[in-house]
Design an enzyme around this catalytic site. Structure first.
Site, PDB file in Angstrom:
ATOM      1  N   ASP A 160      11.629  12.559  17.713  1.00  0.00           N
ATOM      2  CA  ASP A 160      11.938  11.157  17.592  1.00  0.00           C
ATOM      3  C   ASP A 160      12.612  10.674  18.500  1.00  0.00           C
ATOM      4  O   ASP A 160      12.488   9.455  18.987  1.00  0.00           O
ATOM      5  CB  ASP A 160      12.511  11.413  16.197  1.00  0.00           C
ATOM      6  CG  ASP A 160      13.016   9.992  15.534  1.00  0.00           C
ATOM      7  OD1 ASP A 160      12.183   9.460  14.911  1.00  0.00           O
ATOM      8  OD2 ASP A 160      14.271   9.350  15.849  1.00  0.00           O
ATOM      9  N   ALA A 188       0.892  -1.199  -0.070  1.00  0.00           N
ATOM     10  CA  ALA A 188       0.015  -0.078   0.160  1.00  0.00           C
ATOM     11  C   ALA A 188       0.758   1.212   0.122  1.00  0.00           C
ATOM     12  O   ALA A 188       1.749   1.510   1.006  1.00  0.00           O
ATOM     13  CB  ALA A 188      -1.080  -0.112   1.222  1.00  0.00           C
ATOM     14  N   GLY A 229      17.386   2.198  14.293  1.00  0.00           N
ATOM     15  CA  GLY A 229      17.689   1.830  12.971  1.00  0.00           C
ATOM     16  C   GLY A 229      18.248   0.318  13.184  1.00  0.00           C
ATOM     17  O   GLY A 229      17.356  -0.410  13.796  1.00  0.00           O
ATOM     18  N   VAL A 280      13.754   1.661  17.060  1.00  0.00           N
ATOM     19  CA  VAL A 280      14.721   2.493  17.890  1.00  0.00           C
ATOM     20  C   VAL A 280      16.177   2.100  17.257  1.00  0.00           C
ATOM     21  O   VAL A 280      16.565   0.934  17.104  1.00  0.00           O
ATOM     22  CB  VAL A 280      14.546   1.812  19.179  1.00  0.00           C
ATOM     23  CG1 VAL A 280      15.854   2.537  20.099  1.00  0.00           C
ATOM     24  CG2 VAL A 280      13.251   1.923  19.987  1.00  0.00           C
ATOM     25  N   LYS A 295       8.031   4.407  15.848  1.00  0.00           N
ATOM     26  CA  LYS A 295       8.481   4.951  16.969  1.00  0.00           C
ATOM     27  C   LYS A 295       7.407   5.819  17.568  1.00  0.00           C
ATOM     28  O   LYS A 295       6.814   5.884  18.595  1.00  0.00           O
ATOM     29  CB  LYS A 295       9.943   5.307  17.351  1.00  0.00           C
ATOM     30  CG  LYS A 295      10.083   6.538  16.499  1.00  0.00           C
ATOM     31  CD  LYS A 295      11.002   5.817  15.141  1.00  0.00           C
ATOM     32  CE  LYS A 295      11.018   6.780  14.018  1.00  0.00           C
ATOM     33  NZ  LYS A 295      12.393   6.598  13.216  1.00  0.00           N
ATOM     34  N   GLY A 330      18.353   5.324   7.657  1.00  0.00           N
ATOM     35  CA  GLY A 330      18.738   5.085   6.119  1.00  0.00           C
ATOM     36  C   GLY A 330      18.017   3.775   5.631  1.00  0.00           C
ATOM     37  O   GLY A 330      17.607   2.954   6.669  1.00  0.00           O
ATOM     38  N   LYS A 351      11.945   7.255  20.890  1.00  0.00           N
ATOM     39  CA  LYS A 351      12.606   6.195  21.295  1.00  0.00           C
ATOM     40  C   LYS A 351      13.061   5.899  22.740  1.00  0.00           C
ATOM     41  O   LYS A 351      13.267   4.691  23.127  1.00  0.00           O
ATOM     42  CB  LYS A 351      13.993   6.492  20.344  1.00  0.00           C
ATOM     43  CG  LYS A 351      13.679   6.387  18.842  1.00  0.00           C
ATOM     44  CD  LYS A 351      14.708   7.044  17.937  1.00  0.00           C
ATOM     45  CE  LYS A 351      14.632   6.584  16.417  1.00  0.00           C
ATOM     46  NZ  LYS A 351      15.530   7.454  15.464  1.00  0.00           N
TER      47      LYS A 351
HETATM   48  N1  LIG Z   1      13.970   6.768   7.069  1.00  0.00           N
HETATM   49  C1  LIG Z   1      14.972   6.021   7.955  1.00  0.00           C
HETATM   50  O1  LIG Z   1      15.945   6.234   8.267  1.00  0.00           O
HETATM   51  C2  LIG Z   1      13.951   5.306   9.232  1.00  0.00           C
HETATM   52  C3  LIG Z   1      14.565   4.677  10.096  1.00  0.00           C
HETATM   53  C4  LIG Z   1      13.992   3.983  11.342  1.00  0.00           C
HETATM   54  C5  LIG Z   1      12.676   3.955  11.105  1.00  0.00           C
HETATM   55  N2  LIG Z   1      11.924   4.730  10.134  1.00  0.00           N
HETATM   56  C6  LIG Z   1      10.617   4.911  10.327  1.00  0.00           C
HETATM   57  O2  LIG Z   1      10.050   4.130   9.056  1.00  0.00           O
HETATM   58  C7  LIG Z   1       8.821   4.669   8.775  1.00  0.00           C
HETATM   59  C8  LIG Z   1       8.840   4.897   7.383  1.00  0.00           C
HETATM   60  O3  LIG Z   1       9.866   6.049   7.066  1.00  0.00           O
HETATM   61  P1  LIG Z   1      10.368   6.173   5.399  1.00  0.00           P
HETATM   62  O4  LIG Z   1      11.628   7.086   5.790  1.00  0.00           O
HETATM   63  O5  LIG Z   1      10.540   4.973   4.741  1.00  0.00           O
HETATM   64  O6  LIG Z   1       9.185   7.197   5.077  1.00  0.00           O
HETATM   65  P2  LIG Z   1       8.859   7.581   3.503  1.00  0.00           P
HETATM   66  O7  LIG Z   1       8.161   8.980   3.596  1.00  0.00           O
HETATM   67  O8  LIG Z   1      10.099   7.488   2.716  1.00  0.00           O
HETATM   68  O9  LIG Z   1       7.801   6.479   3.102  1.00  0.00           O
HETATM   69  C9  LIG Z   1       6.683   6.429   3.525  1.00  0.00           C
HETATM   70  C10 LIG Z   1       5.552   5.719   2.551  1.00  0.00           C
HETATM   71  O10 LIG Z   1       4.448   5.257   3.288  1.00  0.00           O
HETATM   72  C11 LIG Z   1       3.573   5.565   2.081  1.00  0.00           C
HETATM   73  N3  LIG Z   1       2.244   6.103   2.693  1.00  0.00           N
HETATM   74  C12 LIG Z   1       2.236   7.457   3.089  1.00  0.00           C
HETATM   75  N4  LIG Z   1       0.605   7.627   3.598  1.00  0.00           N
HETATM   76  C13 LIG Z   1       0.104   6.526   3.231  1.00  0.00           C
HETATM   77  C14 LIG Z   1      -1.161   5.830   3.594  1.00  0.00           C
HETATM   78  N5  LIG Z   1      -2.123   6.549   4.149  1.00  0.00           N
HETATM   79  N6  LIG Z   1      -1.515   4.810   3.037  1.00  0.00           N
HETATM   80  C15 LIG Z   1      -0.665   3.983   2.569  1.00  0.00           C
HETATM   81  N7  LIG Z   1       0.705   4.509   2.511  1.00  0.00           N
HETATM   82  C16 LIG Z   1       1.080   5.476   2.761  1.00  0.00           C
HETATM   83  C17 LIG Z   1       4.214   6.600   1.057  1.00  0.00           C
HETATM   84  O11 LIG Z   1       3.521   6.436  -0.268  1.00  0.00           O
HETATM   85  C18 LIG Z   1       5.497   6.174   1.130  1.00  0.00           C
HETATM   86  O12 LIG Z   1       5.643   4.946   0.379  1.00  0.00           O
HETATM   87  C19 LIG Z   1       8.471   5.868   9.687  1.00  0.00           C
HETATM   88  O13 LIG Z   1       7.721   5.390  10.892  1.00  0.00           O
HETATM   89  C20 LIG Z   1       9.818   6.033  10.247  1.00  0.00           C
HETATM   90  O14 LIG Z   1       9.961   6.818  11.564  1.00  0.00           O
HETATM   91  C21 LIG Z   1      12.702   5.441   9.123  1.00  0.00           C
HETATM   92  N1  LIG Z   2      14.534  10.050  11.677  1.00  0.00           N
HETATM   93  C1  LIG Z   2      15.313   8.959  12.279  1.00  0.00           C
HETATM   94  C2  LIG Z   2      15.122   7.641  11.478  1.00  0.00           C
HETATM   95  C3  LIG Z   2      15.661   6.531  12.382  1.00  0.00           C
HETATM   96  O1  LIG Z   2      14.711   6.163  13.181  1.00  0.00           O
HETATM   97  C4  LIG Z   2      16.669   9.484  12.558  1.00  0.00           C
HETATM   98  O2  LIG Z   2      17.342  10.393  12.086  1.00  0.00           O
HETATM   99  O3  LIG Z   2      17.423   8.862  13.441  1.00  0.00           O
HETATM  100 NA    NA Z   3      16.849  -1.133  16.083  1.00  0.00          NA
END
Ligand SMILES: NC(=O)c1ccc[n+]([C@@H]2O[C@H](COP(=O)([O-])OP(=O)(O)OC[C@H]3O[C@@H](n4cnc5c(N)ncnc54)[C@H](O)[C@@H]3O)[C@@H](O)[C@H]2O)c1
Ligand SMILES: N[C@@H](CCO)C(=O)O
Ligand code: NA
Length: 441
Positions: free
Chosen positions: A211, A54, A144, A142, A115, A313, A215
């Protein structure tokens, strides 16, 4: 006795997985599920089949994945009724909370990197998972790629954890590191962190410390077996950290880091805080660069442990998600569920005013006889003991102004705030008083 022939995993029904979100993290999870299909089958004992993804909109390219998998109807996807696992990597509170609850009600286990949601309303999700007898795993939420949730939740659950301290936000560590090592400007360093996929959708969550606070709440709940929510965490971000703070840190032989500090005191109370802090160059946390994270855990029996690695990342975070996916898939194959929440201890959360730490206080004063002594008296008035004083002449002022940098011994936060308030009223004070906490010996 007949020996049972091992079953060919490929001949068994697949473990059906739906992915919510296909952005920085989700696209890497989808890649790994597809590319590592054979190994995953062998590790799990049944094939993992990605049955749907999705996303918010179908305008993007599909990154080599089958376009048929994609949908914008996340609600219909989680309501299919035949899913084994839903992997949530969308982020934010709604509609994700409703989608995850719906997935659980339909009998799916959940793996999430979210988180913000867990720190705000983990209680609702965990009780729904408990009632449904399904798993809720969240290693990626938490720090990564770093295994920290599992060590706190499982490996150390027989010990008593007393301290957790570390760098748990990659974006802010990247920004502070760039400001320290290259003299980069805050806005440029943030733009680079966004470009590299480290930042949250709204980077305010990173730079204002939300954030890291989320965590910290998740880790505190696990470490101290008590409910700690994001809103319970004392929080300051890095937007107020100036080039002058970084220069003062360098002068004191320290670097500025955004730290999460969680402590259990002898009376069984917990303190949980996130704020910028000076860390001495000799401390291992000072050497954590870029988007790396590092966490110290101290427990009564194990002593001191340190966990370090990429904290943000796409690929590193996907590694943590995949570890959880394999774990919940294995549980599914065996018909068991992993550990639920352990929040039996109703611990008091200590007000920030009662927390003790060390401080570097910088104040511009008139450079006249008796001012240093008068300044020291303000500290002693509030029972704050000064360890060192450094004096320099202020630049770009017409009158004789000195900058005093006073490093304290351990002091109570409320006492230090009283010092700051009194310094602000003194005629010798020539500007705002800058305070930064100091952690790590
Ligand atoms: N980027 C990081 O380094 C990282 C690290 C650890 C945790 N996270 C967590 O992972 C999650 C995603 O982060 P990301 O960086 O991949 O985000 P992103 O913005 O790159 O991706 C989000 C995705 O969700 C989809 N989306 C948004 N709203 C939606 C909806 N209503 N229904 C269906 N799909 C929907 C978007 O189309 C996109 O594909 C977040 O909770 C973030 O906190 C990210
Ligand atoms: N935005 C978060 C992603 C990892 O959780 C960070 O910079 O640590
Ligand atoms: Na972790």
């Amino acid at each position: 006795m007949n020996r049972l022939e091992p079953t060919d995993p490929a001949a068994l029904p697949p473990i059906k997985v739906a992915l919510l979100g296909c952005g920085v993290v989700g696209s890497q999870v989808a890649r790994l599920i597809t590319q590592q299909s054979e190994d995953l089958t062998n590790r799990v004992g049944q094939r993992i089949e990605l049955v749907g993804i999705a996303v918010r909109s179908l305008e993007r390219d599909f990154g080599g994945l089958d376009p048929e998998l994609f949908t914008t109807d996340a609600d219909a996807l989680v309501s299919r009724g035949d899913l084994d696992v839903v992997v949530e990597v969308v982020g934010g509170i709604e509609p994700v909370r409703s989608l995850v609850l719906k997935a659980i009600e339909h009998g799916a286990s959940v793996v999430t990197a979210n988180k913000a949601l867990l720190a705000q309303d983990g209680e609702t999700l965990f009780s729904a998972a408990e009632r449904a007898g399904v798993d809720l795993y969240y290693e990626a939420a938490v720090a990564g790629a770093i295994p920290i949730v599992r060590p706190l939740r499982e490996s150390l659950v027989g010990d008593e954890i007393t301290t957790v301290m570390g760098i748990v936000n990659g974006t802010t560590n990247y920004i502070l590191d760039q400001m320290t090592t290259t003299g980069a400007d805050f806005a440029d360093a943030l733009a680079q962190a966004q470009e590299l996929g480290y930042a949250e959708a709204d980077p305010t969550a990173d730079i204002e410390g939300f954030d890291a606070a989320a965590k910290a709440a998740i880790m505190a709940t696990l470490a101290f077996h008590t409910r700690v929510r994001g809103a319970d965490v004392y929080r300051e971000g890095i937007t107020q950290v100036s080039a002058a703070d970084i220069a003062a840190a360098r002068k004191a032989g320290c670097v500025v880091k955004l730290l999460a500090v969680l402590r259990l005191d002898d009376a069984g109370r917990v303190s949980v805080r996130v704020h910028p802090a000076l860390v001495p160059d000799s401390h291992p946390l000072a050497g954590i660069h870029g988007a790396y994270n590092a966490i110290f855990v101290e427990s009564r029996e194990a002593g001191r442990l340190m966990f370090m690695g990429p904290g943000a990342g796409g690929s590193p975070t996907a590694s943590a998600v995949m570890g959880d996916l394999v774990t919940v898939a294995r549980n599914r194959v065996r018909g068991v569920a992993g550990p639920g929440e352990s929040v039996y201890a109703e611990r008091e959360i200590m007000p920030m005013g009662e927390v003790e730490t060390r401080y570097l206080v910088r104040v511009e004063v008139t450079d006249e006889p008796g001012v240093l002594a008068a300044c020291a008296t303000v500290f002693s008035n509030h029972n704050v003991s000064v360890q060192t004083v450094d004096q320099t002449t202020a630049e770009n002022t017409d009158e004789q102004v000195a900058v005093l940098a006073l490093m304290t011994h351990l002091a109570r936060e409320s006492d230090l705030q009283a010092v700051v308030a009194e310094l602000g009223t003194r005629p010798f004070t020539r500007g705002p008083v800058a305070v930064i906490r100091v952690e790590g010996k």
